[in-house]
Design a protein around this motif. Structure first.
Motif, PDB file in Angstrom:
ATOM      1  N   ASN A 142       0.294  -1.183  -0.427  1.00  0.00           N
ATOM      2  CA  ASN A 142       0.118  -0.049  -0.296  1.00  0.00           C
ATOM      3  C   ASN A 142       0.942   1.510  -0.301  1.00  0.00           C
ATOM      4  OD1 ASN A 142      -2.888  -0.740   0.563  1.00  0.00           O
ATOM      5  ND2 ASN A 142      -1.908  -2.348   1.957  1.00  0.00           N
ATOM      6  N   ALA A 143       1.769   0.909  -0.687  1.00  0.00           N
ATOM      7  CA  ALA A 143       2.680   2.143  -0.705  1.00  0.00           C
ATOM      8  C   ALA A 143       2.197   3.243  -1.909  1.00  0.00           C
ATOM      9  CB  ALA A 143       4.388   2.302  -1.153  1.00  0.00           C
ATOM     10  N   PRO A 144       2.830   4.303  -1.104  1.00  0.00           N
ATOM     11  CA  PRO A 144       1.457   5.525  -1.503  1.00  0.00           C
ATOM     12  C   PRO A 144       2.168   5.645  -2.789  1.00  0.00           C
ATOM     13  CG  PRO A 144       2.482   5.923   0.842  1.00  0.00           C
ATOM     14  CD  PRO A 144       3.049   4.996   0.123  1.00  0.00           C
ATOM     15  N   LEU A 145       1.879   6.724  -3.395  1.00  0.00           N
ATOM     16  CA  LEU A 145       2.248   6.242  -5.238  1.00  0.00           C
ATOM     17  C   LEU A 145       3.301   7.180  -5.642  1.00  0.00           C
ATOM     18  CD1 LEU A 145      -1.234   7.384  -7.347  1.00  0.00           C
ATOM     19  CD2 LEU A 145       0.373   5.114  -7.897  1.00  0.00           C
ATOM     20  N   GLU A 146       3.766   8.104  -4.337  1.00  0.00           N
ATOM     21  CA  GLU A 146       4.986   9.280  -4.733  1.00  0.00           C
ATOM     22  C   GLU A 146       6.275   8.443  -4.837  1.00  0.00           C
ATOM     23  OE1 GLU A 146       3.453  10.317  -0.246  1.00  0.00           O
ATOM     24  OE2 GLU A 146       1.982   9.939  -2.495  1.00  0.00           O
ATOM     25  N   HIS A 147       6.114   7.657  -4.528  1.00  0.00           N
ATOM     26  CA  HIS A 147       6.781   6.657  -3.667  1.00  0.00           C
ATOM     27  C   HIS A 147       7.247   5.448  -4.903  1.00  0.00           C
ATOM     28  CE1 HIS A 147       7.562   8.267   0.123  1.00  0.00           C
ATOM     29  NE2 HIS A 147       6.488   8.182  -0.062  1.00  0.00           N
ATOM     30  N   SER A 148       5.982   4.963  -5.538  1.00  0.00           N
ATOM     31  CA  SER A 148       6.045   4.508  -7.359  1.00  0.00           C
ATOM     32  C   SER A 148       7.674   4.255  -7.796  1.00  0.00           C
ATOM     33  CB  SER A 148       4.534   4.745  -7.005  1.00  0.00           C
ATOM     34  OG  SER A 148       4.413   5.506  -8.348  1.00  0.00           O
ATOM     35  N   ILE A 149       7.846   5.205  -8.067  1.00  0.00           N
ATOM     36  CA  ILE A 149       9.013   5.117  -9.555  1.00  0.00           C
ATOM     37  C   ILE A 149      10.138   4.959  -8.846  1.00  0.00           C
ATOM     38  CG2 ILE A 149       9.799   6.914 -11.107  1.00  0.00           C
ATOM     39  CD1 ILE A 149       8.025   8.132 -11.511  1.00  0.00           C
ATOM     40  N   LYS A 150      10.239   5.464  -7.771  1.00  0.00           N
ATOM     41  CA  LYS A 150      11.578   4.814  -6.864  1.00  0.00           C
ATOM     42  C   LYS A 150      11.896   3.859  -6.603  1.00  0.00           C
ATOM     43  CE  LYS A 150      13.367   8.208  -4.384  1.00  0.00           C
ATOM     44  NZ  LYS A 150      14.107   8.530  -2.569  1.00  0.00           N
ATOM     45  N   LEU A 151      10.589   3.053  -5.917  1.00  0.00           N
ATOM     46  CA  LEU A 151      10.021   1.466  -5.748  1.00  0.00           C
ATOM     47  C   LEU A 151      10.321   0.615  -6.608  1.00  0.00           C
ATOM     48  CD1 LEU A 151       7.826   1.771  -2.460  1.00  0.00           C
ATOM     49  CD2 LEU A 151       9.761   0.321  -2.894  1.00  0.00           C
ATOM     50  N   LYS A 152       9.298   1.368  -7.986  1.00  0.00           N
ATOM     51  CA  LYS A 152       9.402  -0.237  -8.817  1.00  0.00           C
ATOM     52  C   LYS A 152      11.135   0.301  -9.736  1.00  0.00           C
ATOM     53  CE  LYS A 152       5.467   1.139 -11.149  1.00  0.00           C
ATOM     54  NZ  LYS A 152       4.111   1.972 -12.417  1.00  0.00           N
ATOM     55  N   LYS A 153      11.410   0.981  -9.617  1.00  0.00           N
ATOM     56  CA  LYS A 153      13.658   0.922 -10.098  1.00  0.00           C
ATOM     57  C   LYS A 153      13.951   0.337  -8.960  1.00  0.00           C
ATOM     58  CE  LYS A 153      17.564   4.551 -10.941  1.00  0.00           C
ATOM     59  NZ  LYS A 153      18.063   5.821 -11.641  1.00  0.00           N
ATOM     60  N   LEU A 154      14.280   0.666  -7.561  1.00  0.00           N
ATOM     61  CA  LEU A 154      14.204  -0.466  -6.998  1.00  0.00           C
ATOM     62  C   LEU A 154      14.411  -2.344  -6.762  1.00  0.00           C
ATOM     63  CD1 LEU A 154      14.864   1.155  -3.389  1.00  0.00           C
ATOM     64  CD2 LEU A 154      16.380   0.535  -4.591  1.00  0.00           C
ATOM     65  N   LEU A 155      13.183  -2.545  -6.934  1.00  0.00           N
ATOM     66  CA  LEU A 155      12.495  -3.665  -7.403  1.00  0.00           C
ATOM     67  C   LEU A 155      13.127  -4.258  -8.500  1.00  0.00           C
ATOM     68  CD1 LEU A 155       8.593  -3.262  -6.102  1.00  0.00           C
ATOM     69  CD2 LEU A 155      10.703  -4.514  -4.718  1.00  0.00           C
ATOM     70  N   ARG A 156      13.350  -3.750  -9.669  1.00  0.00           N
ATOM     71  CA  ARG A 156      13.691  -4.229 -11.029  1.00  0.00           C
ATOM     72  C   ARG A 156      15.129  -4.374 -10.969  1.00  0.00           C
ATOM     73  NH1 ARG A 156      11.337   0.135 -13.243  1.00  0.00           N
ATOM     74  NH2 ARG A 156       9.075  -0.156 -14.033  1.00  0.00           N
ATOM     75  N   LYS A 157      16.290  -3.678 -10.130  1.00  0.00           N
ATOM     76  CA  LYS A 157      17.410  -3.627  -9.547  1.00  0.00           C
ATOM     77  C   LYS A 157      17.309  -5.537  -8.725  1.00  0.00           C
ATOM     78  CE  LYS A 157      19.026   0.465  -9.636  1.00  0.00           C
ATOM     79  NZ  LYS A 157      19.931   1.822  -8.761  1.00  0.00           N
ATOM     80  N   GLU A 158      16.599  -5.214  -8.042  1.00  0.00           N
ATOM     81  CA  GLU A 158      16.325  -5.946  -7.263  1.00  0.00           C
ATOM     82  C   GLU A 158      16.369  -7.606  -7.911  1.00  0.00           C
ATOM     83  OE1 GLU A 158      17.623  -6.588  -3.637  1.00  0.00           O
ATOM     84  OE2 GLU A 158      18.112  -4.509  -4.095  1.00  0.00           O
TER      85      GLU A 158
END
Length: 206
Positions: A142-158
């Motif tokens: 349920n991460a707020p949308l303002e964190h979504s871009i950063k999270l997506k980038k991190l998750l792709r790396k992981e």
């Protein structure tokens, strides 16, 4: 050509050492991290349960969970907040801010240690979890949308580093996307099944 070879060797060595350092840090700090993530998980769960049954008492929700489906629905309905503005207030001022705080903390954890998946935790941590249903990735659902871009980038790396399960990755990427495209699930380890004419998406990752 020689310079290119030297640069490539240096880059690979640096990445490998960085990976090893993250794993070493994770192993050293895993108990503390589990304690912290379990605490955040419990807070999120209690806040959501409060919005459903107006109680922070776990015995209330456990009791309702143990009822039959029909009785559980009736009991929850009897306790449910009927004032929509109060529900909105709780989400806006209590639940969503905590989601934001926990998302920021999880981003910091992932950057420092890599994705703290349950399977990875179990490599170095053999104690029982306080909540048997504890799953670290749920802190990001349920991460707020303002964190979504950063999270997506991190998750792709992981995912590339092999520190996150493909289905977990797909689930989180789906939740972080707007609109929520179910093709993301199908492209990342989920299969669609129909039950009573209603499509359901089921993880099918090893």
């Amino acid at each position: 050509m020689k310079n290119l070879f030297v640069f490539s060797f240096f880059l690979i060595t640096t990445i490998t050492l960085s990976q090893s350092a993250k794993e070493k840090r994770f192993k050293q700090d895993v108990a503390r991290l589990v304690e912290e993530m379990e605490s955040m998980y419990t807070i999120d769960k209690l806040l959501l349960e409060y919005s459903s049954v107006i109680s922070y008492n776990r015995s209330d929700t456990v009791r309702i969970d143990n009822l039959s489906e029909r009785l559980g629905i009736v009991e929850t309905a009897n306790k449910k907040i009927i004032n929509d503005s109060l529900t909105d207030y709780i989400f806006k001022n209590h639940i969503n801010p905590k989601y934001g705080e926990h998302s920021v903390r999880m981003i910091a954890i992932i950057k420092k240690y890599g994705f703290p998946g349950k399977e990875r935790i179990r490599l170095y941590y053999d104690k029982e979890f306080r909540d048997p249903k504890f799953m670290p990735y749920r802190l990001l659902e349920n991460a707020p949308l303002e964190h979504s871009i950063k999270l997506k980038k991190l998750l792709r790396k992981e995912l590339k580093k092999g520190r996150i399960n493909k289905c977990t990755y797909g689930n989180l990427m789906w939740r972080l996307s707007r609109p929520m495209d179910t093709q993301i699930l199908l492209d990342n380890g989920y299969v669609m099944e129909e039950k009573d004419g209603v499509p359901h998406f089921k993880p099918d990752c090893e």
